[in-house]
Design an enzyme around this catalytic site. Structure first.
Site, mmCIF file in Angstrom:
data_model
loop_
_atom_site.group_PDB
_atom_site.id
_atom_site.type_symbol
_atom_site.label_atom_id
_atom_site.label_comp_id
_atom_site.label_asym_id
_atom_site.label_seq_id
_atom_site.Cartn_x
_atom_site.Cartn_y
_atom_site.Cartn_z
ATOM 1 N N HIS A 171 0.846 -1.220 0.000
ATOM 2 C CA HIS A 171 0.000 0.000 0.000
ATOM 3 C C HIS A 171 0.871 1.255 0.000
ATOM 4 C CE1 HIS A 171 -3.373 -2.653 1.261
ATOM 5 N NE2 HIS A 171 -2.431 -3.226 1.994
ATOM 6 N N SER A 292 15.287 20.726 -17.953
ATOM 7 C CA SER A 292 14.110 21.547 -18.205
ATOM 8 C C SER A 292 14.541 22.796 -18.956
ATOM 9 C CB SER A 292 13.464 21.930 -16.873
ATOM 10 O OG SER A 292 12.743 23.127 -17.016
ATOM 11 N N LYS A 298 16.663 21.251 -12.864
ATOM 12 C CA LYS A 298 15.897 20.013 -13.076
ATOM 13 C C LYS A 298 16.682 18.914 -13.786
ATOM 14 C CE LYS A 298 12.105 19.180 -12.346
ATOM 15 N NZ LYS A 298 10.884 19.607 -13.018
ATOM 16 N N GLU A 305 9.160 8.040 -17.717
ATOM 17 C CA GLU A 305 7.830 8.627 -17.957
ATOM 18 C C GLU A 305 7.307 8.256 -19.347
ATOM 19 O OE1 GLU A 305 7.768 12.848 -16.892
ATOM 20 O OE2 GLU A 305 9.309 12.377 -15.431
#
Ligand code: ARG
Length: 498
Positions: A171, A292, A298, A305
């Site tokens: 969980h 980025s 970044k 992704e």
């Protein structure tokens, strides 16, 4: 016969239709536009020419081409292949599909008389059903090799991880400490099963529909078995309607591709989370991360992704295909043309995704100190207390309660379980254990102790994980043979050669 992506070119070569006798006009421009599939099926051209060669020989053996005709036919097909390879022959605007285009090319080279003989005894229905099988069988080996390279990268990482422990979660909450290697290996097994599925699928798809004709078989005494063997199949489909009309095997491939996408997506999700500032379990190599355009600090896990995103499209390809198949009458219908783009898209997606993904996995670096420090936190050793009590004769129902009471005390004080005093343990266990025994529970209050205690088959104890890695390597061996049996050379990369 290396397969190159082939680009259709447009010119004004005269229209060739494969029918015409009963028609007074050619197709309307609207129909022609709708009907056209060369923009995606031209990649079957090499397989089609291979099929034509085998079919020409079958015609020769049946006495429908003389020896001289067969020689000239084979030379013409060789020439057609050369022209396809160097791009001097490509579909034109009016070609309906790859088969129409190649027929036009053959007629150009061999002349109408000889070229026009090849179509006897076959239909685009059995042709296309055969070609998609040939194409998918070849690419299934490439994808299998790429999946094995990824599995191998995970195995190398697992070996490198050694005895490092990390928080195991259920969980998403701290549950019990596990070896990092155990967590990583949990991603290897699904990937190996995906490859096993491809190997198993290949046994079913290993049957050639060539000779099924449009639906009912052929009248010309051709030998479909010989054609099948020449095209790398060990047998012929046993029902000509099934051979031309079923696409369950295409859908089964599509399922495996979608499943592989989902398996990679699950691993992506872990990597994305582990790579956040809050977790900071793993760092990705610069070569496999992106920056980025606005935020200079970044470093983003784009490969993971994209993998997660592309799994959605892999699933979409499968569901679209199943929807196409569900209402069809049982013999060829033009709907079946829609089978190809789904699996072409899946293959293109996986073949470009997997090498990048494997590179990311092979080069990522874990922060073992942080993993070790986090492993026992969040009362992750509570089960170990309960099981220690069980080993000391306390029924599990009570042991669970007592361990829970320890958690409650520690939580109330903002402490961890190992911060409880001897007096705390004596007090909590007083109805079940003597005072001199209670503090001995500390022996299990370490994540390494917890992990090594889980030494049943499949458990996270170090020895079991070493055994597990050995089993994975043995499982890979026969799969690597399958992946290596592709005409373009072995797709599977051995350890360390990403
Ligand atoms: N291009 C078609 C396909 O991909 C094969 C052509 C069959 N056409 C026909 N009218 N029977 O399925």
């Amino acid at each position: 016969m290396a397969e190159q992506p082939k680009q259709p070119s447009a010119d004004n070569t005269e229209h060739l239709a494969l029918w015409g006798g009963r028609f007074t006009s050619g197709p309307s421009p609207e129909l022609a536009r709708l009907s056209k599939s060369t923009q995606f099926d031209w990649r079957l051209a090499d397989d089609d020419i291979a099929g034509s060669r085998a079919h020409a020989r079958a015609l020769g053996r049946a006495g429908l081409l003389t020896e001289d005709e067969l020689d000239r036919m084979e030379e013409s097909l060789d020439e057609l292949q050369r022209r396809v390879d160097d791009g001097s022959f490509a579909p034109v605007e009016d070609d309906e599909d790859e088969a129409t285009a190649l027929e036009r090319g053959l007629l150009e080279i061999a002349g109408d008389e000889l070229g026009g003989k090849l179509r006897a005894g076959r239909s685009r229905n059995d042709q296309i059903a055969c070609l998609i099988r040939m194409w998918l069988r070849r690419h299934s080996r490439v994808i299998a090799g790429q999946l094995l390279s990824l599995a191998n990268a995970l195995i190398v990482q697992s070996e490198r991880a050694g005895r490092t422990v990390m928080p195991g979660r259920t969980h998403m909450q701290h549950a019990q400490p596990v070896l990092l290697a155990h967590q990583l290996m949990a991603h290897v097994w699904p990937l190996l099963r995906d490859v096993q599925r491809l190997v198993d699928w290949d046994k079913r798809v290993d049957a050639s529909p060539y000779g099924s004709g449009a639906l009912a078989g052929n009248t010309l005494g051709l030998d479909p078995e010989a054609v099948a063997h020449e095209l790398g199949f060990s047998r012929v489909t046993t029902n000509s309607i099934d051979g031309t009309a079923s696409r369950d095997l295409v859908a089964e491939f599509a399922f495996v591709a979608a499943m592989a996408g989902v398996d990679i997506s699950r691993l992506s999700e872990e990597i994305i989370i582990w790579n956040t500032q809050e977790f900071a379990f793993v760092k990705l190599d610069d070569g496999y991360s992106t920056g980025s355009s606005i935020m200079p600090q970044k470093k983003n896990p784009d490969i993971a992704e994209l993998a997660r995103g592309k799994s959605g499209r892999l699933i979409g390809d499968l569901t679209g295909l199943l929807a196409t198949l569900k209402g069809l009458p049982t013999a060829y219908a033009r709907d079946l043309q829609e089978d190809k783009e789904a699996v072409f898209d899946q293959v293109d997606t996986l073949e470009v995704l997997l090498p990048a993904f494997t590179g990311m996995v092979a080069t990522m670096r874990f922060d073992s100190e942080r993993l070790e420090a986090e492993a026992p936190t969040g009362f992750a050793l509570a089960t170990d207390i309960a099981e220690w009590l069980v080993r000391n004769g306390v029924p599990f129902r009570h042991a669970h309660e007592l361990s829970g009471a320890c958690v409650k005390i520690a939580e109330g004080r903002g402490q961890e379980l190992w911060d409880l005093t001897d007096a705390d343990f004596v007090d909590v266990f007083k109805d079940f254990l003597p005072a001199d025994k209670a503090p001995k529970v500390r022996a299990v209050l370490s994540s390494h102790g917890s992990v090594s205690a889980r030494n049943g088959k499949g458990g996270t104890a170090y020895d079991r994980v070493v055994e597990q890695i050995g089993e994975a390597k043995s499982a890979i061996m026969p799969l690597a043979t399958f992946a290596g049996s592709v005409s373009d050379g072995p797709a599977y990369k051995a350890p360390g050669s990403f």
